[in-house]
Design an enzyme around this catalytic site. Structure first.
Site, mmCIF file in Angstrom:
data_model
loop_
_atom_site.group_PDB
_atom_site.id
_atom_site.type_symbol
_atom_site.label_atom_id
_atom_site.label_comp_id
_atom_site.label_asym_id
_atom_site.label_seq_id
_atom_site.Cartn_x
_atom_site.Cartn_y
_atom_site.Cartn_z
ATOM 1 N N ASP A 6 11.472 4.601 -5.161
ATOM 2 C CA ASP A 6 12.602 3.877 -5.187
ATOM 3 C C ASP A 6 13.668 4.559 -6.140
ATOM 4 O OD1 ASP A 6 11.840 3.016 -7.679
ATOM 5 O OD2 ASP A 6 11.531 0.954 -6.846
ATOM 6 N N ASP A 17 7.344 -2.518 1.946
ATOM 7 C CA ASP A 17 6.661 -2.030 0.552
ATOM 8 C C ASP A 17 6.579 -3.735 -0.012
ATOM 9 O OD1 ASP A 17 9.477 -2.135 -0.841
ATOM 10 O OD2 ASP A 17 8.147 -2.376 -2.246
ATOM 11 N N CYS A 45 -12.640 -9.294 8.754
ATOM 12 C CA CYS A 45 -12.327 -8.291 8.052
ATOM 13 C C CYS A 45 -13.006 -7.091 7.919
ATOM 14 C CB CYS A 45 -11.754 -8.798 6.813
ATOM 15 S SG CYS A 45 -10.982 -7.350 5.634
ATOM 16 N N CYS A 58 -13.410 -4.840 5.384
ATOM 17 C CA CYS A 58 -13.155 -4.335 4.087
ATOM 18 C C CYS A 58 -14.555 -4.381 3.281
ATOM 19 C CB CYS A 58 -12.031 -4.870 3.360
ATOM 20 S SG CYS A 58 -12.308 -6.207 2.425
ATOM 21 N N CYS A 65 -15.208 -7.724 2.243
ATOM 22 C CA CYS A 65 -15.824 -8.835 3.178
ATOM 23 C C CYS A 65 -17.250 -8.265 3.637
ATOM 24 C CB CYS A 65 -14.723 -8.808 4.349
ATOM 25 S SG CYS A 65 -13.077 -9.719 3.781
ATOM 26 N N HIS A 115 -9.543 -6.534 -0.355
ATOM 27 C CA HIS A 115 -9.403 -7.077 0.775
ATOM 28 C C HIS A 115 -7.695 -7.368 1.227
ATOM 29 C CE1 HIS A 115 -9.520 -10.093 3.696
ATOM 30 N NE2 HIS A 115 -8.619 -10.755 3.255
#
Lengths: 386, 386
Positions: free
Chosen positions: B90, B269, B307, B309, B312, B338
């Site tokens: 940014d 973002d 999920c 991930c 999980c 997660h």
């Protein structure tokens, strides 16, 4: 399901194989400390990749939070944490004596207040084993009394004698509950006696008489001079049965592990690699490195160029220094991964040298490398709160 | 080396492909926020596994610590952090206006004191681009002035006009330094104008006239009602060129992303998934879940059973709750993994639905699922300090 077999010795050092219902541990071995059911700042996957084969978890912490019955309900430590390899739990004794408030010691056990919420608890040899049964560790320890250091010899003698009496009660309770021909857990006794060789001998003989599956050495690394620790280990070596595992509790630096392995120790645990990582201290083949040191500000090298860990493969000292000074959690994770890998690698190399009958050469080389790297760095700056 | 191509639209939603010197980004895309050069509590490997394709890093934070020239010396953000994919930085404007002390705004730029050490700095459009060149991000932003919300319309108009003048200076400085036929970076302008549609239109027209490689929408998600944000996006949609990337800064919840994608936004973002993870809030297909809630005390389910991930696949809500309440760093890591996976997966599913021409169906289904799950949980307990 359980066994311990010596594979080789080299001088006083021993290489063995511990078999448990949750897998095999090559000894000498180091157990990362998962106090509250997680090794601080890393995941179970990180631990496997670092080469961990067995973890330690703290009975005291887990009985207070989240509670041992809750852990049991969720499948014991293995189900709760997701670590599928073996666990060892301590007896809770050391933490009660070092962390809890308002302790009251009696022959029955220790009454104390939780350091978390002030709730009152009674820890007895029987209760400790009940908690450890609920936690479902592979190896459990008999409750011991840990005298402070220094303490009058009479106090150490009394604590040591009580530890033996508690060990006897532990065995009775353990035998009734999970012992027998095919036990779900192995019970170790803890040798006490401080730095007094006569007390150590007495404690060892009494515990060996009780015939434990393994022997922990407690009450060391509590502030006594290093040479006293080595003398105690040398004293205990011929007293403990050769075919039983020997576990030195709460020790130490890589150099300490080298000395202890040379005196017949098979198993270690210590918070140094994990705690120091969070404080910015890295263990390397060239000694310790304080990442806060300004000399690393633009250093593009990894913590230890010879280390195979994720952190050393992907990051620089300059980056870790920046993340640590910025208080980033990621710094704690990356440095813990490195320190644990370094410890576990160092022990693997020791084991290899024992199997090759070359432990003394390995010891000499490791000592020369560390000496050549000069005095250990110590940082005097305060740590960011990680 | 740079391009952006629309692959499909579905209603107002766009699916595209952003190509950068460090790889390709499928849009709509979410950028995890790596404020100080690391996404808090996770590693670069975790980010790759979560499905991240591009990261954001903060110019303001990195220019103050460790300093942009140091980052340049160590290979820019890619060399410094080890993230090999694209970066967006940014302009530093938003942080100067929200974090720095003693700001003094002039036509030249903003003088401010570092929130870290009180040191004085001048951030100008030219200096912002110099910093971002040193950081070596793929996409850089022109310095903007972010008015507070609410602010008098005249103040918003003035900030918006100054943003345009600064955008012009940015383009001049950028063209001189790294622009040209084969640029190393892409420069985006930032549309301001608050919630005032006439000011937004003016800002957009002026910036489009300057012909940026992409357009960020700033000054939203600063406290205004949600419906004002959607109205502004609807207003901007026909004003911004269809073939340029549109980036909505600092937004938001998964539901916000759904609304914004439906109004033509390509890039996002936000710190929500990472910050809320550290505070114990998990985003799931069924809405938000506050892990501190007592109802999860013995819950053996993973955060989100659907999920994929690491968290999980390997942990339960009961375990995460325990680690979070115990203040374990590992809790922050596991929950960040997660939440990021959930965000990135959600956007991947949105993209897929756009490519299939079924975004409206996807939106309806996601909204129905969240509505069926009932009101979002919010915990009122204070967070452990992670």
């Amino acid at each position: 399901m359980f066994s311990f077999a010596l594979a080789a010795t080299s001088g006083g050092a021993r290489a063995g194989l511990l078999t448990t219902p949750h897998g095999v541990v090559e000894t000498p071995a180091f157990m990362p400390v998962g106090t509250a059911g997680a090794v601080k700042a890393v995941t179970v996957r990180d631990l496997g990749e670092a080469g961990a084969q067995i973890l330690l978890a703290n009975t005291y912490h887990l009985m207070l939070r989240p509670g041992d019955t809750l852990v049991a309900e969720l499948g014991g430590l293995h189900g709760f944490t997701g670590w599928k390899g073996p666990f060892l739990t301590d007896s809770g004794g050391y933490q009660v004596f070092s962390l809890a408030d308002l302790r009251q010691l009696s022959e029955e056990g220790v009454t104390f207040q939780s350091h978390l919420d002030g709730s009152r608890h009674l820890l007895t040899p029987e209760r400790s084993l009940e908690v450890q049964r609920n936690l479902g560790a592979d190896i459990v320890l008999a409750l011991d009394e840990c005298p402070a250091y220094p303490a009058p010899k009479e106090a150490v003698a009394e604590a040591s004698a009580r530890t033996t009496r508690w060990a006897r009660r532990s065995q009775a309770a353990f035998g009734a509950a999970t012992g027998g021909p095919s036990p779900a857990q192995w019970l170790f006794g803890i040798v006490q006696g401080g730095v007094h060789l006569d007390l150590r001998e007495k404690s060892a003989r009494e515990l060996v008489e009780l015939d434990f599956s393994g022997y922990a050495v407690g009450g060391l690394a509590v502030g006594e001079p290093k040479k006293d620790m080595w003398t105690v280990l040398e004293q205990l070596d011929p007293l403990l049965p050769r075919d039983r595992l020997r576990y030195l509790m709460g020790v130490g630096t890589p150099e300490d592990l080298l000395e202890a392995v040379g005196r017949g120790v098979d198993l270690f645990d210590c918070v140094l690699p994990t705690r120091n990582a969070r404080n910015g201290q890295l263990f390397t083949r060239q000694g310790r490195l304080s990442i806060r040191n300004a000399r690393y500000r633009r250093d593009p090298l990894p913590p230890d160029p010879a280390c195979p860990c994720y952190t050393c493969r992907t990051t620089s000292r300059a980056y870790l220094r920046h993340l640590h000074l910025a208080g980033e959690i990621t710094a704690a994770t990356l440095m813990t991964v490195h320190n644990l890998t370094h410890y576990l690698d160092t022990l693997r190399h020791m084991r290899q040298s024992i199997l090759l009958g070359r432990f003394e050469e390995f010891r000499g080389e490791m000592q020369r490398t560390l000496a050549a790297a000069g005095a250990e760095e110590e940082s005097s700056e305060p740590s960011p709160s990680l």
